[in-house]
Write a protein that holds these residues in place. Sequence first.
Motif, PDB file in Angstrom:
ATOM      1  N   PHE A  57      -0.511  -4.176  -5.772  1.00 38.93           N
ATOM      2  CA  PHE A  57      -0.303  -2.986  -5.360  1.00 38.93           C
ATOM      3  C   PHE A  57      -1.542  -2.176  -5.210  1.00 38.93           C
ATOM      4  N   ILE A  58      -1.829  -1.606  -3.806  1.00 35.49           N
ATOM      5  CA  ILE A  58      -3.007  -0.939  -3.796  1.00 35.49           C
ATOM      6  C   ILE A  58      -2.582   0.593  -3.568  1.00 35.49           C
ATOM      7  N   SER A  59      -2.950   1.405  -4.450  1.00 32.19           N
ATOM      8  CA  SER A  59      -2.765   2.705  -4.162  1.00 32.19           C
ATOM      9  C   SER A  59      -3.467   3.641  -3.156  1.00 32.19           C
ATOM     10  N   PHE A  60      -2.758   4.644  -2.630  1.00 29.10           N
ATOM     11  CA  PHE A  60      -3.448   5.177  -1.270  1.00 29.10           C
ATOM     12  C   PHE A  60      -2.733   6.769  -1.432  1.00 29.10           C
ATOM     13  N   PRO A  61      -3.726   7.603  -0.945  1.00 30.61           N
ATOM     14  CA  PRO A  61      -3.153   9.005  -1.262  1.00 30.61           C
ATOM     15  C   PRO A  61      -1.933   9.276  -0.465  1.00 30.61           C
ATOM     16  N   LYS A  62      -1.288  10.190  -0.685  1.00 33.44           N
ATOM     17  CA  LYS A  62      -0.135  10.816  -0.161  1.00 33.44           C
ATOM     18  C   LYS A  62      -0.451  11.233   1.135  1.00 33.44           C
ATOM     19  N   ILE A  63       0.474  10.867   2.264  1.00 34.11           N
ATOM     20  CA  ILE A  63      -0.155  11.168   3.617  1.00 34.11           C
ATOM     21  C   ILE A  63       1.232  12.004   4.075  1.00 34.11           C
ATOM     22  N   SER A  64       0.639  13.070   4.881  1.00 36.74           N
ATOM     23  CA  SER A  64       1.956  13.828   5.742  1.00 36.74           C
ATOM     24  C   SER A  64       2.340  13.491   6.955  1.00 36.74           C
ATOM     25  N   GLU A  65       3.299  13.925   7.333  1.00 36.85           N
ATOM     26  CA  GLU A  65       3.891  13.553   8.865  1.00 36.85           C
ATOM     27  C   GLU A  65       3.116  14.542   9.974  1.00 36.85           C
ATOM     28  N   SER A  66       1.694  14.419   9.959  1.00 36.29           N
ATOM     29  CA  SER A  66       1.236  15.168  10.872  1.00 36.29           C
ATOM     30  C   SER A  66      -0.207  14.500  11.168  1.00 36.29           C
ATOM     31  N   ILE A  67      -0.877  15.092  12.322  1.00 39.84           N
ATOM     32  CA  ILE A  67      -2.105  14.541  12.627  1.00 39.84           C
ATOM     33  C   ILE A  67      -3.204  14.552  11.616  1.00 39.84           C
ATOM     34  N   TRP A  68      -2.957  15.638  10.536  1.00 40.12           N
ATOM     35  CA  TRP A  68      -3.892  15.436   9.300  1.00 40.12           C
ATOM     36  C   TRP A  68      -3.971  14.343   8.565  1.00 40.12           C
TER      37      TRP A  68
ATOM     38  N   ILE B 254       0.837  -1.330   0.095  1.00 39.78           N
ATOM     39  CA  ILE B 254       0.002  -0.086  -0.015  1.00 39.78           C
ATOM     40  C   ILE B 254       1.001   1.237  -0.007  1.00 39.78           C
ATOM     41  N   SER B 255       0.876   2.040  -1.038  1.00 41.35           N
ATOM     42  CA  SER B 255       1.701   2.993  -1.166  1.00 41.35           C
ATOM     43  C   SER B 255       0.866   4.443  -2.152  1.00 41.35           C
ATOM     44  N   THR B 256       1.476   5.575  -2.007  1.00 40.66           N
ATOM     45  CA  THR B 256       1.092   6.207  -3.080  1.00 40.66           C
ATOM     46  C   THR B 256       1.555   6.246  -4.399  1.00 40.66           C
ATOM     47  N   GLY B 257       2.607   5.172  -4.509  1.00 41.04           N
ATOM     48  CA  GLY B 257       3.309   4.897  -5.859  1.00 41.04           C
ATOM     49  C   GLY B 257       4.643   5.457  -6.196  1.00 41.04           C
ATOM     50  N   GLY B 258       4.849   5.138  -7.393  1.00 39.31           N
ATOM     51  CA  GLY B 258       6.226   5.977  -7.969  1.00 39.31           C
ATOM     52  C   GLY B 258       6.842   4.949  -8.654  1.00 39.31           C
ATOM     53  N   PRO B 259       8.056   5.089  -9.180  1.00 39.60           N
ATOM     54  CA  PRO B 259       8.733   4.698 -10.276  1.00 39.60           C
ATOM     55  C   PRO B 259       8.931   3.013  -9.786  1.00 39.60           C
ATOM     56  N   LEU B 260       9.097   2.680  -8.807  1.00 44.10           N
ATOM     57  CA  LEU B 260       9.365   1.231  -8.543  1.00 44.10           C
ATOM     58  C   LEU B 260       8.103   0.368  -8.627  1.00 44.10           C
ATOM     59  N   GLU B 261       7.024   1.088  -8.844  1.00 46.04           N
ATOM     60  CA  GLU B 261       5.649   0.217  -8.513  1.00 46.04           C
ATOM     61  C   GLU B 261       5.605  -0.806  -9.501  1.00 46.04           C
ATOM     62  N   ALA B 262       6.073  -0.633 -10.752  1.00 44.13           N
ATOM     63  CA  ALA B 262       6.236  -1.793 -11.967  1.00 44.13           C
ATOM     64  C   ALA B 262       7.103  -2.783 -11.494  1.00 44.13           C
ATOM     65  N   ARG B 263       8.124  -2.610 -10.780  1.00 43.87           N
ATOM     66  CA  ARG B 263       8.931  -3.711 -10.361  1.00 43.87           C
ATOM     67  C   ARG B 263       8.330  -4.661  -9.242  1.00 43.87           C
ATOM     68  N   PHE B 264       7.628  -3.824  -8.178  1.00 47.03           N
ATOM     69  CA  PHE B 264       6.893  -4.595  -7.151  1.00 47.03           C
ATOM     70  C   PHE B 264       5.827  -5.618  -8.061  1.00 47.03           C
ATOM     71  N   ARG B 265       5.094  -5.139  -9.021  1.00 47.65           N
ATOM     72  CA  ARG B 265       4.119  -5.895  -9.828  1.00 47.65           C
ATOM     73  C   ARG B 265       4.779  -6.805 -10.251  1.00 47.65           C
ATOM     74  N   LEU B 266       5.749  -6.658 -11.148  1.00 47.83           N
ATOM     75  CA  LEU B 266       6.642  -7.761 -11.767  1.00 47.83           C
ATOM     76  C   LEU B 266       7.087  -8.885 -11.071  1.00 47.83           C
ATOM     77  N   HIS B 267       7.353  -8.769  -9.927  1.00 51.95           N
ATOM     78  CA  HIS B 267       7.948  -9.824  -9.266  1.00 51.95           C
ATOM     79  C   HIS B 267       6.722 -10.430  -8.328  1.00 51.95           C
ATOM     80  N   GLY B 268       5.661 -10.012  -8.534  1.00 51.69           N
ATOM     81  CA  GLY B 268       4.519 -11.160  -7.796  1.00 51.69           C
ATOM     82  C   GLY B 268       3.774 -10.063  -6.725  1.00 51.69           C
ATOM     83  N   SER B 269       4.102  -8.954  -6.471  1.00 50.17           N
ATOM     84  CA  SER B 269       3.280  -8.209  -5.325  1.00 50.17           C
ATOM     85  C   SER B 269       2.287  -7.647  -5.996  1.00 50.17           C
TER      86      SER B 269
END
Length: 397
Positions: free
Chosen positions: A85-96, A68-83
Amino acid sequence: MKSLTCKLVMIYWEIILLEVKIDLLVCFTEVKLKVVQFLPSLEPGITATLALEFANELVKKGHESLVISTGGPLEARFRLHGSDFISFPKISESIWSLRHKSRLRKILARLQPDIVHTYGRSTAFLAWRALKGESATSRPKLVPLVDQDFPNSYFNKGMLSGDGIIASSRGVAENLKKSSPKIAEDSIEVIYHGINIREFDREKPVASQWQLKLLNSYPQLEGKNWWLMPGEISASGGQEEFLHLLAQAAAQSDDIHGVIAGALAEDDLRYLKKLEGLAQDLDLGSKVTLLGERRDMRELYATSQLVFQLASEKDGNAKHSKEALAMGRPVVAYSEGCTGEVLQKHFPEGLVEKGDLKSLIEASLNLVSKPNNLNPQEFSYAASAGKTIDFFQSLLN
């Protein structure tokens, strides 16, 4: 005689049956895991690479890997090797980030994982809040990865509230215990980050074309013994200590040349000018070379005489030291932090107390051209993943 022979045959078959029983017991007790790794993004870097390599090892061992992640360039490599992927909004380092709590809870309820493994403060906090209040017997086990020291605050509580915690070093584990005395001793597992030992393979020769290209770009390196200082260039990165060491060592041996390789922290050009000025003041203008960030670290390790780690802040992963040791290079480092822990076990002769310049010089000159004979498998992603999976199994059992 026949009686003795019969007894020996019976003992032999009893041993065989015992071994079969043990093998069956291992098979039935090894649970196939469904693991969710929750991390902020899949941008190339230490965090995403660790998650990728762990995901690959999970799949190799027959476990189910989800990310689970907001994604990025390594997403394809996760999928390629059998994981998955669940897209998730970008989260900040705060209680928000709590506005995404219900969304994460629904995703985890749908996936029904055994383990939720988080990377970083924001993911640990959000996962902790999303799972809080659910029955401990029905919800997944929460296991944060903690690789640096954090103060005990509400936002950091997610890293202190897991069913188990993976600390990247003993120092980090000790800080966690100080931050929260309620943490059970056996709930923290120290697992050092792995490295890519396929890339850092000491048996693979360095191409002559690489050496020729480097010497054409930096002719001052030719015929010298390189002392390598890898890592981010910053006020706490240890480069100033390296220059002071180099100045005194070079006075005793004129064939030493310092090589500093690493990115400049936050593009701090003022600090870079300060570092260059210090090199001039120490009369090192022709005896030190700043290479900047490099992608040929394997070759630099292989062709260096010594490798140094002198950061003033405690490091959480000892990446460069493990890479250099895997390449068979002697490493000189301070006894603090993760690097100190790794060297204490694998190369204690390279340890020096922080601030002791005399001992630093002596250790460096004594270790010149002294290769180590370590088994690089100890630093591999596979070894780290195996320990992590064992820890997950123990939490479930």
